[in-house]
Design a protein around this motif. Structure first.
Motif, PDB file in Angstrom:
ATOM      1  N   THR A 127      -4.910 -10.416  -2.329  1.00 58.19           N
ATOM      2  CA  THR A 127      -3.501 -10.305  -2.686  1.00 58.19           C
ATOM      3  C   THR A 127      -2.607 -10.905  -1.595  1.00 58.19           C
ATOM      4  N   ALA A 167       0.449  -0.329  -1.723  1.00 63.52           N
ATOM      5  CA  ALA A 167       1.645  -1.140  -1.469  1.00 63.52           C
ATOM      6  C   ALA A 167       2.922  -0.348  -1.701  1.00 63.52           C
ATOM      7  N   ASN A 215       0.451  -9.681  -1.174  1.00 67.98           N
ATOM      8  CA  ASN A 215       1.354  -8.588  -0.805  1.00 67.98           C
ATOM      9  C   ASN A 215       0.943  -8.044   0.563  1.00 67.98           C
ATOM     10  N   ALA A 258       2.127  -5.594   2.437  1.00 70.22           N
ATOM     11  CA  ALA A 258       2.022  -4.137   2.542  1.00 70.22           C
ATOM     12  C   ALA A 258       0.713  -3.647   1.943  1.00 70.22           C
ATOM     13  N   ARG A 259       0.310  -4.238   0.794  1.00 68.55           N
ATOM     14  CA  ARG A 259      -0.945  -3.818   0.167  1.00 68.55           C
ATOM     15  C   ARG A 259      -2.140  -4.208   1.038  1.00 68.55           C
ATOM     16  N   GLN A 299       1.452   5.765   0.382  1.00 70.14           N
ATOM     17  CA  GLN A 299       0.475   4.786   0.868  1.00 70.14           C
ATOM     18  C   GLN A 299      -0.636   5.477   1.654  1.00 70.14           C
TER      19      GLN A 299
END
Length: 321
Positions: free
Chosen positions: A62, A31, A64, A66-67, A38
């Motif tokens: 998650t 992330a 998130n 981006a993660r 990354q």
């Protein structure tokens, strides 16, 4: 500016984390706000292979984004068939980028297990997802067997020459594409229907004459002529288009309450000048004649300005079709 941008991110030593086989830490760095961090974390997890697959799948819970994208990329690089079900489920995710990344990752898993999922994703509402599905199918050695499959595959690849060459079997797919979110793609679909020239496309092209985009309407009109749609029906189809014009009531009320802004709403550059003149005149009249007289003098003027804005708005033509 995002609050996190105020605090510089400490660059992690991905190599050390890989040597320590610290999978949770590497997953956290998926992330990272730094693309190279990354990517390095994803590559390190990929080199670990199957032992990282389970933790990565578990980490997909998650929120998130981006993660999650980083996790999907890592699973794709690992290419473990254990991730097939998890990635297949992500092709139904409400977030377009997640579905797109999942289709890319599925194309990196060897075997034909992902083919049915990717075929389904060729019908996704997002053109990026459809394209990724087509590319992944190509990488898997997929060869369409029927004209319908060829049409969906060509549409995913946005190979307009190929889809037009298919002729009538491609009409249902192109008709579906006329409702795509991308106006440019809707134009190309209408153009392809015109190149095919099938009368079966007539109803869909008539419906497309009511599209919100002016260029799509024009392409639909041209294509409809090649598909045998009677010209007498075209104005009726075009009549369904969204009517884009200024609201006379809004213009009038704005000009009454704040003289000049009603003209500004109509795109008249001199509206701001009237607004400034009104402020100066109001201050001057108030100073020399008092509050009561100020209202008495300005109120009739405001009514006239409001009626004028209403009148010129009623006379303004609609946006050209």
């Amino acid at each position: 500016m995002v609050l996190q941008d105020l605090f510089p991110e400490r660059t992690p030593n991905i190599g050390v984390l890989e040597e320590q086989r610290d999978i949770p830490a590497l997953i956290r760095h998926l992330a990272s706000r730094e693309p190279h961090v990354q990517a390095a974390a994803a590559e390190a997890l990929a080199r670990m292979g199957s032992p990282a697959t389970g933790p990565l799948i578990a980490a997909l819970r998650t929120r998130n984004r981006a993660r999650r994208l980083g996790i999907i990329a890592a699973l794709g690089q690992i290419g473990d068939a254990q991730a097939l079900d998890a990635l297949a489920a992500l092709t139904k995710d409400p977030v377009g980028e997640i579905r797109w990344q999942a289709c890319i990752a599925l194309g990196q898993i060897e075997g034909t297990g992902a083919v049915p999922v990717l075929l389904s994703s060729l019908r996704d509402q997002d053109k990026y997802v459809r394209y990724a599905s087509a590319v992944s199918l190509s990488n898997a050695g997929y060869v369409p067997e029927t004209d319908d499959d060829r049409a969906w595959y060509a549409a995913g690849m946005q190979d307009w020459e190929q889809i037009s060459a298919l002729g009538a079997p491609a009409v249902p797919v192109l008709t579906w594409l006329l409702s795509d979110m991308d106006a440019d793609l809707r134009c190309k679909a209408a153009r392809a229907l015109g190149a095919i020239g099938s009368s079966d496309a007539g109803p869909a092209l008539l419906h497309a004459l009511g599209d919100e985009d002016r260029q799509v309407r024009w392409e639909a009109m041209l294509a409809s002529q090649k598909c045998g749609v009677p010209q007498m029906l075209l104005p009726r189809g075009l009549c369904r288009r969204p009517r884009l014009r200024k609201n006379p009531l809004i213009a009038g009320v704005l000009n009454f309450l704040l003289p000049g802004l009603g003209y500004g709403y109509l795109g008249k550059w001199w509206g701001i000048m009237i607004f400034q003149i009104d402020i100066t005149a109001t201050v001057w009249i108030f100073k020399y004649y008092g509050e009561t007289n100020t209202y008495g003098i300005l109120f009739p003027i405001y009514i006239i300005l409001g009626l004028h804005a209403w009148y010129i708005t009623k006379k303004m033509p609609e946006e050209p079709p």
